[in-house]
Design a protein around this motif. Structure first.
Motif, PDB file in Angstrom:
ATOM      1  N   THR A 117     -13.166 -57.121  -6.381  1.00  0.00           N
ATOM      2  CA  THR A 117     -12.377 -56.033  -5.537  1.00  0.00           C
ATOM      3  C   THR A 117     -11.137 -56.704  -5.052  1.00  0.00           C
ATOM      4  O   THR A 117     -11.220 -57.733  -4.451  1.00  0.00           O
ATOM      5  CB  THR A 117     -13.689 -55.677  -4.298  1.00  0.00           C
ATOM      6  OG1 THR A 117     -14.721 -55.369  -5.159  1.00  0.00           O
ATOM      7  CG2 THR A 117     -12.948 -54.669  -3.436  1.00  0.00           C
ATOM      8  N   LEU A 118     -10.211 -55.768  -4.834  1.00  0.00           N
ATOM      9  CA  LEU A 118      -9.033 -56.041  -3.863  1.00  0.00           C
ATOM     10  C   LEU A 118      -9.317 -55.988  -2.426  1.00  0.00           C
ATOM     11  O   LEU A 118      -9.600 -54.973  -2.015  1.00  0.00           O
ATOM     12  CB  LEU A 118      -7.943 -55.371  -4.473  1.00  0.00           C
ATOM     13  CG  LEU A 118      -6.473 -55.517  -4.398  1.00  0.00           C
ATOM     14  CD1 LEU A 118      -6.269 -56.818  -4.983  1.00  0.00           C
ATOM     15  CD2 LEU A 118      -5.654 -54.362  -5.179  1.00  0.00           C
ATOM     16  N   ASP A 119      -9.312 -57.122  -1.687  1.00  0.00           N
ATOM     17  CA  ASP A 119      -9.830 -57.097  -0.498  1.00  0.00           C
ATOM     18  C   ASP A 119      -8.537 -56.798   0.486  1.00  0.00           C
ATOM     19  O   ASP A 119      -7.556 -57.795   0.674  1.00  0.00           O
ATOM     20  CB  ASP A 119     -10.374 -58.503  -0.138  1.00  0.00           C
ATOM     21  CG  ASP A 119     -10.616 -58.548   1.348  1.00  0.00           C
ATOM     22  OD1 ASP A 119     -10.761 -57.258   2.049  1.00  0.00           O
ATOM     23  OD2 ASP A 119     -11.214 -59.511   1.649  1.00  0.00           O
ATOM     24  N   LEU A 120      -8.450 -55.548   1.030  1.00  0.00           N
ATOM     25  CA  LEU A 120      -7.186 -55.238   1.714  1.00  0.00           C
ATOM     26  C   LEU A 120      -8.080 -54.709   3.064  1.00  0.00           C
ATOM     27  O   LEU A 120      -7.511 -53.546   3.811  1.00  0.00           O
ATOM     28  CB  LEU A 120      -6.613 -54.047   1.355  1.00  0.00           C
ATOM     29  CG  LEU A 120      -5.872 -54.239  -0.136  1.00  0.00           C
ATOM     30  CD1 LEU A 120      -5.058 -53.103  -0.785  1.00  0.00           C
ATOM     31  CD2 LEU A 120      -4.753 -55.408   0.014  1.00  0.00           C
ATOM     32  N   ARG A 121      -9.135 -55.465   3.713  1.00  0.00           N
ATOM     33  CA  ARG A 121      -9.688 -55.185   4.901  1.00  0.00           C
ATOM     34  C   ARG A 121      -8.861 -55.327   6.117  1.00  0.00           C
ATOM     35  O   ARG A 121      -9.231 -54.651   6.997  1.00  0.00           O
ATOM     36  CB  ARG A 121     -10.781 -55.825   5.018  1.00  0.00           C
ATOM     37  CG  ARG A 121     -12.040 -55.317   3.964  1.00  0.00           C
ATOM     38  CD  ARG A 121     -13.612 -55.951   4.113  1.00  0.00           C
ATOM     39  NE  ARG A 121     -13.120 -57.528   3.989  1.00  0.00           N
ATOM     40  CZ  ARG A 121     -14.153 -58.421   3.666  1.00  0.00           C
ATOM     41  NH1 ARG A 121     -15.375 -58.309   4.112  1.00  0.00           N
ATOM     42  NH2 ARG A 121     -13.740 -59.659   3.209  1.00  0.00           N
ATOM     43  N   ASP A 122      -7.830 -56.026   6.028  1.00  0.00           N
ATOM     44  CA  ASP A 122      -7.059 -56.329   7.220  1.00  0.00           C
ATOM     45  C   ASP A 122      -5.636 -55.480   6.920  1.00  0.00           C
ATOM     46  O   ASP A 122      -4.567 -55.793   7.532  1.00  0.00           O
ATOM     47  CB  ASP A 122      -6.573 -57.826   7.565  1.00  0.00           C
ATOM     48  CG  ASP A 122      -6.209 -58.424   6.066  1.00  0.00           C
ATOM     49  OD1 ASP A 122      -5.924 -57.797   5.235  1.00  0.00           O
ATOM     50  OD2 ASP A 122      -5.640 -59.451   6.158  1.00  0.00           O
ATOM     51  N   ARG A 123      -5.421 -54.469   6.021  1.00  0.00           N
ATOM     52  CA  ARG A 123      -4.344 -53.815   5.833  1.00  0.00           C
ATOM     53  C   ARG A 123      -4.560 -52.373   5.985  1.00  0.00           C
ATOM     54  O   ARG A 123      -5.548 -51.797   5.894  1.00  0.00           O
ATOM     55  CB  ARG A 123      -3.654 -54.108   4.134  1.00  0.00           C
ATOM     56  CG  ARG A 123      -3.570 -55.499   4.140  1.00  0.00           C
ATOM     57  CD  ARG A 123      -2.242 -55.714   4.723  1.00  0.00           C
ATOM     58  NE  ARG A 123      -1.763 -56.996   4.063  1.00  0.00           N
ATOM     59  CZ  ARG A 123      -2.062 -58.119   4.896  1.00  0.00           C
ATOM     60  NH1 ARG A 123      -2.696 -58.046   6.249  1.00  0.00           N
ATOM     61  NH2 ARG A 123      -1.524 -59.392   4.627  1.00  0.00           N
ATOM     62  N   PHE A 124      -3.174 -51.764   6.055  1.00  0.00           N
ATOM     63  CA  PHE A 124      -3.136 -50.169   6.126  1.00  0.00           C
ATOM     64  C   PHE A 124      -2.925 -49.704   4.858  1.00  0.00           C
ATOM     65  O   PHE A 124      -1.817 -50.091   4.296  1.00  0.00           O
ATOM     66  CB  PHE A 124      -2.154 -49.708   7.229  1.00  0.00           C
ATOM     67  CG  PHE A 124      -2.059 -48.459   7.398  1.00  0.00           C
ATOM     68  CD1 PHE A 124      -2.641 -47.756   8.642  1.00  0.00           C
ATOM     69  CD2 PHE A 124      -0.937 -47.581   6.726  1.00  0.00           C
ATOM     70  CE1 PHE A 124      -2.233 -46.301   8.770  1.00  0.00           C
ATOM     71  CE2 PHE A 124      -0.853 -46.155   6.771  1.00  0.00           C
ATOM     72  CZ  PHE A 124      -1.351 -45.470   7.846  1.00  0.00           C
ATOM     73  N   VAL A 125      -3.640 -48.904   3.971  1.00  0.00           N
ATOM     74  CA  VAL A 125      -3.252 -48.573   2.884  1.00  0.00           C
ATOM     75  C   VAL A 125      -2.936 -47.026   2.877  1.00  0.00           C
ATOM     76  O   VAL A 125      -3.767 -46.094   3.397  1.00  0.00           O
ATOM     77  CB  VAL A 125      -4.714 -48.662   2.038  1.00  0.00           C
ATOM     78  CG1 VAL A 125      -4.494 -48.537   0.539  1.00  0.00           C
ATOM     79  CG2 VAL A 125      -5.038 -50.512   1.882  1.00  0.00           C
ATOM     80  N   MET A 126      -1.971 -46.763   1.987  1.00  0.00           N
ATOM     81  CA  MET A 126      -1.668 -45.342   1.703  1.00  0.00           C
ATOM     82  C   MET A 126      -0.813 -45.232   0.575  1.00  0.00           C
ATOM     83  O   MET A 126      -0.650 -46.167  -0.385  1.00  0.00           O
ATOM     84  CB  MET A 126      -0.561 -45.214   3.028  1.00  0.00           C
ATOM     85  CG  MET A 126       0.798 -46.264   2.946  1.00  0.00           C
ATOM     86  SD  MET A 126       2.020 -45.862   4.131  1.00  0.00           S
ATOM     87  CE  MET A 126       2.849 -44.490   3.276  1.00  0.00           C
ATOM     88  N   PRO A 127      -0.607 -44.071   0.091  1.00  0.00           N
ATOM     89  CA  PRO A 127       0.119 -43.683  -1.222  1.00  0.00           C
ATOM     90  C   PRO A 127       1.322 -44.400  -1.190  1.00  0.00           C
ATOM     91  O   PRO A 127       1.941 -44.431  -0.135  1.00  0.00           O
ATOM     92  CB  PRO A 127       0.082 -42.213  -0.980  1.00  0.00           C
ATOM     93  CG  PRO A 127      -0.733 -41.549  -0.172  1.00  0.00           C
ATOM     94  CD  PRO A 127      -0.747 -42.543   1.025  1.00  0.00           C
ATOM     95  N   GLY A 128       2.118 -44.465  -2.707  1.00  0.00           N
ATOM     96  CA  GLY A 128       3.227 -45.020  -2.691  1.00  0.00           C
ATOM     97  C   GLY A 128       4.271 -44.112  -2.098  1.00  0.00           C
ATOM     98  O   GLY A 128       3.961 -42.842  -2.178  1.00  0.00           O
ATOM     99  N   LEU A 129       5.132 -44.969  -1.797  1.00  0.00           N
ATOM    100  CA  LEU A 129       6.419 -43.978  -1.134  1.00  0.00           C
ATOM    101  C   LEU A 129       7.034 -43.208  -2.424  1.00  0.00           C
ATOM    102  O   LEU A 129       7.429 -43.727  -3.417  1.00  0.00           O
ATOM    103  CB  LEU A 129       7.193 -44.767  -0.299  1.00  0.00           C
ATOM    104  CG  LEU A 129       6.913 -45.344   0.820  1.00  0.00           C
ATOM    105  CD1 LEU A 129       7.891 -46.573   1.427  1.00  0.00           C
ATOM    106  CD2 LEU A 129       6.285 -44.479   2.024  1.00  0.00           C
TER     107      LEU A 129
END
Ligand SMILES: [Zn+2]
Length: 411
Positions: free
Chosen positions: A56-68
């Motif tokens: 799993t790509l661990d992005l638990r400390d990140r804000f994830v959103m669609p590409g710009l």
């Protein structure tokens, strides 16, 4: 609109997101899991408990959103170098080399889709196809081929198109070479000397010809127009998007709302110190226009952006500066959530690719970015994009290369 397949067979990939802003307009979801299969999003759900599947790509400390989605750029230009028309008139090799550098920078800053609004030599078509084939890294491109400009109009580089027949021929040649849309320069601009004309360089019949040729093949026309009679002519003849609109009056905006025409805001090129100011700002005739545009936009855009007109953003060749565009929207009174939508889903709608990208939803292409911080609290966080994924492939932020090289493609 379908994009060419990248031909990669990427298997299943799971992302664990600290905060997920999916671009649908729903409130952000804390601790979410996004599953990607063969480059497409297949599920978006709240995380069930603390355990994570292997790989799993661990992005638990990140804000994830669609590409710009950058709705207006030119791959080969750098406004801070000055003489943009001169840059466009270079040969195809310098153009392609500059574009390769610029597009890598755009991708690294989180732009996964970019609409190009005019290049010479059809380098944009070649760039789009090279990116799709994995030859160079870059955002997915939508291209115009040559911008249609009148001989005495703004935006005229190596060629001009005058009269209805030449406009038709220019539009048809662009479309035959693979353009996704038709770009027509209607009014004057900020980056060339002379007054800021809001009159049209083209007749009604010429603009109509460009719109007809685009419409006939299921594409659309986009008009460079700053405001006034030229803008109104373009809107009344059926263009889909108005580019820039810096001198738009309330009357212009009302007509755009009535005709459901998109306003593509391009702030950085005349507001950012590394834009026209750095490039041609030493020429007082140009710097005066830059200052005028800044004054007018600061006065009118807070009103326009709250008027109900549909809007999205473009950097106009200010590579990597989509965050500046969205920060400027917020400064003009747009809510941070709406600014993020303008940079994602609304951009996809303006470019008519919202069936493919713009949100993180099942069925969409897996264009995902991760941000260190919360842009909903401070839009400057968007300057800290730490991961860029396009079609399910993760790119190395520093180099724009697929992370892990070939291994990534085989996953
Ligand atoms: Zn432009």
């Amino acid at each position: 609109m379908a994009f060419a397949s990248t031909g990669r067979s990427v298997a299943v990939r799971t992302i664990r997101c600290g905060t997920l802003f999916d671009g649908t307009g729903a409130p952000p979801l804390r601790d979410a899991v996004v599953v990607i299969t063969d480059g497409r999003i297949t599920s978006v759900e709240p995380a069930a408990g603390g355990a994570m599947a292997p790989d799993t790509l661990d992005l638990r400390d990140r804000f994830v959103m669609p590409g710009l989605i950058d709705c207006h750029s030119h791959a080969s230009l750098v406004p801070g170098q000055g003489d943009q028309l001169g840059q466009l008139c270079r040969g195809p090799v310098p153009q392609a080399l500059a574009a390769t550098r610029n597009l890598r920078r755009d991708l690294a800053a989180g732009t996964t889709t970019m609409r190009l609004m005019g290049e010479e030599h059809f380098v944009d078509v070649e760039l789009r196809d090279a990116i799709d084939a994995g030859v160079i890294p870059g955002p997915r491109l939508l291209v115009a081929g040559r911008g249609l400009a009148a001989d005495n109009g703004h935006g005229r580089a190596l060629t001009s198109y005058d009269g209805v027949d030449e406009v038709r021929r220019g539009a048809r040649e662009n479309l035959r070479r693979g353009a996704n849309h038709v770009k027509i320069f209607v009014t004057g601009g900020v980056s060339s000397p002379g007054p800021m004309p809001t009159g049209s360089a083209y007749t009604r019949e010429e603009i109509r010809a460009a719109v007809e040729e685009a419409d006939r093949v299921g594409a659309y026309a986009a008009a460079h127009a700053h405001g006034g009679p030229g803008l109104q002519l373009a809107v009344s003849e059926g263009v889909r998007t108005i580019e820039h609109g810096a001198l738009s009056t309330d009357e212009d905006i009302a007509l755009m709302i009535e005709r459901r025409v998109w306003l593509i805001c391009t702030f950085a090129i005349f507001m950012h110190p590394t834009g026209i100011e750095q490039g041609d700002g030493h020429r007082s005739a140009i710097m005066d226009k830059v200052r005028q545009a800044r004054r007018v936009v600061a006065e009118s855009f807070p009103r326009h952006l709250g008027s109900g007109v549909r809007f999205a953003c473009g950097t106009d060749s200010m590579h990597g500066l989509m965050p500046f565009e969205l920060q400027t929207l917020v400064r003009f009174g747009v809510s941070p959530a709406d600014a993020l939508l303008a940079g994602t889903r609304w951009g996809a709608e303006a470019c008519r690719i919202d069936d493919q990208v713009g949100t993180i939803q099942p069925g969409k292409r897996a264009d995902v970015i991760a941000v260190d911080g919360d842009p909903l609290k401070d839009m400057a966080a968007l300057e800290r994009v730490t991961l860029v994924m396009k079609d399910g492939v993760v790119y190395d932020g520093a180099h724009g290369r697929p992370a892990g090289g070939a291994r990534e493609d085989q996953r």
